[in-house]
Enzyme design. Structure first.
Site, PDB file in Angstrom:
ATOM      1  NE  ARG A 278      -2.287   0.673   3.801  1.00  0.00           N
ATOM      2  CZ  ARG A 278      -1.666   1.390   4.750  1.00  0.00           C
ATOM      3  NH1 ARG A 278      -1.363   2.644   4.528  1.00  0.00           N
ATOM      4  NH2 ARG A 278      -1.355   0.847   5.908  1.00  0.00           N
ATOM      5  CG  HIS A 282      -6.031   1.661   6.286  1.00  0.00           C
ATOM      6  ND1 HIS A 282      -7.291   1.936   6.772  1.00  0.00           N
ATOM      7  CD2 HIS A 282      -6.020   0.342   6.007  1.00  0.00           C
ATOM      8  CE1 HIS A 282      -8.004   0.829   6.807  1.00  0.00           C
ATOM      9  NE2 HIS A 282      -7.267  -0.151   6.337  1.00  0.00           N
ATOM     10  CE1 TYR A 291       1.260   2.582   8.707  1.00  0.00           C
ATOM     11  CE2 TYR A 291      -0.022   4.299   9.802  1.00  0.00           C
ATOM     12  CZ  TYR A 291       0.169   3.428   8.732  1.00  0.00           C
ATOM     13  OH  TYR A 291      -0.729   3.416   7.698  1.00  0.00           O
TER      14      TYR A 291
END
Length: 385
Positions: A278, A282, A291
């Site tokens: 990805r 998200h 993160y």
């Protein structure tokens, strides 16, 4: 042969023997990944999965990925402009979705998550219809029976159970179509997916579980979700699993074709793990910089599925400059149509969320509605003052 002689023959040679044994063991632990097109755009072969595609078909696959990415970029921009409440981008996962979507027949049925914009494109769903739900002006956006493409599922993993039940019905009806359930690596940790695997195996349902492992379940990396490669989980349920390079549209096409054909011929379920990444957030409410490292993203950019296929087309002289120019123009046309479609959509009804919950109403819902109405009215008072 004695035990001693067996041990002696299996003992590694002194010259580099231990090092060679360690390398062999490490290689054995590495999961095999089906690949037919390298990141450098070179065609390679695989002993189990092969595919013969024409130059026209390759150009069509490239076109699908480019237009899907452009639509996705426009939708992301529209959300940033306040036209959509939320948008889950598929950036980086185009090959996994187009390759699998183009492997299906019209009579196959698809159960998506909320990110399968590329699969929707392959099923003939108008991309502008995907925007209505994320704008809050409809409860889905399209007729699932019109394209054998179910409505998007927001509840994580539940569509795997829906697909399994549907596939069991297909088998009872004696049809030879296949059912495909899409989900992500995060959803693979859900109990619904485990139950779907169990029922699909026991009833030999004609369903393909297609997991897009994009390495991150929101902020949790895959290594915190499983101790074995995801495709190997299928073994515990009694059906095969395979890992495919999810950035290789040809490999995904070949593997998915084999999986759905296996389902159609009564051989039961199969798990396909598309190993991809990805590239973006998200959803538009997420900040991936909190993160994950930028170096990780940059390493995956070199494996970009669209760049990979374009490199192959150019190396093999399978597409000329006129093709790419025409595709750029088509991409711009699609983008304009997407933007214009938003302008014709109504504004969402802020109070609709309180309707159709209880048949005879409910005190708590009424209280929440009144509180929200007062909150909305406060803005009108501020503007009036």
């Amino acid at each position: 042969m004695t035990v001693e002689s067996t041990a002696a023959r299996s003992k590694p040679r002194r010259s580099g023997g231990k090092r060679a044994t360690k390398k062999t063991a490490a290689a054995a632990r590495q999961p095999e990944m089906v690949q037919l097109l390298t990141p450098e755009g070179e065609r390679v072969e695989h002993p189990e999965y092969s595919i013969d595609v024409s130059a026209e078909q390759l150009r069509d696959l490239y076109r699908d990925m480019v237009l899907t990415r452009r639509f996705d970029a426009e939708a992301t921009a529209l959300q940033r402009q306040g036209e959509l409440g939320l948008w889950p981008s598929l950036l980086g996962q185009e090959a996994a979705q187009i390759g699998s979507g183009r492997a299906l027949r019209e009579d196959d049925y698809v159960f998506p998550t909320y990110r399968e914009h590329g699969v929707a494109w392959c099923r003939g769903v108008d991309p502008t219809l995907l925007l209505g739900m994320f704008r809050g002006v409809n409860n889905g956006g399209w007729d699932p029976t019109g394209n054998n493409f179910h409505l998007y599922t927001i509840v994580i993993g539940s569509q795997a159970l829906h697909a399994t039940g549907y596939a069991m019905g297909v088998a009872k009806d004696g049809a030879d179509s296949a059912v495909v359930a899409y989900f992500g690596d995060g959803a693979s940790s859900q109990g619904d997916v485990a139950e779907a695997f169990t029922f699909a195996a026991v009833y030999n349902a004609p369903v393909v579980f297609f997991c897009q492992n994009n390495q991150w379940a929101i902020s949790e990396p895959t290594e915190r979700q499983t101790r074995v490669p995801l495709y190997q989980r299928a073994q515990g349920y009694g059906f095969p699993g395979v890992r495919v390079d999810g950035n290789d549209v040809l490999a995904v096409l070949a593997v998915t074709r084999a999986a759905v054909e296996r389902a159609r011929t009564g051989q039961g379920p199969m798990l396909v793990e598309a190993f991809t990444y990805r590239m973006g957030a998200h959803t538009t409410s997420d900040d991936p910089t909190r993160y994950r490292r930028e170096e990780e993203r940059e390493s995956w950019e070199a494996k970009d599925p669209i760049l990979r296929l374009r490199t192959h087309l150019e190396k093999e002289s399978l597409a000329d400059a006129d093709f790419f120019t025409a595709l750029d123009e088509e991409s711009d046309t699609l983008a304009r149509r997407v933007r214009e479609s938003i302008r014709t959509m109504p504004d969402p009804d802020n109070m609709a969320m309180f309707e159709n919950i209880y048949v005879d109403g409910h005190a708590l819902v009424d209280e929440e509605r009144a509180g929200y109405e007062a909150y909305q009215a406060s803005f009108a008072d501020e503007e009036g003052n």
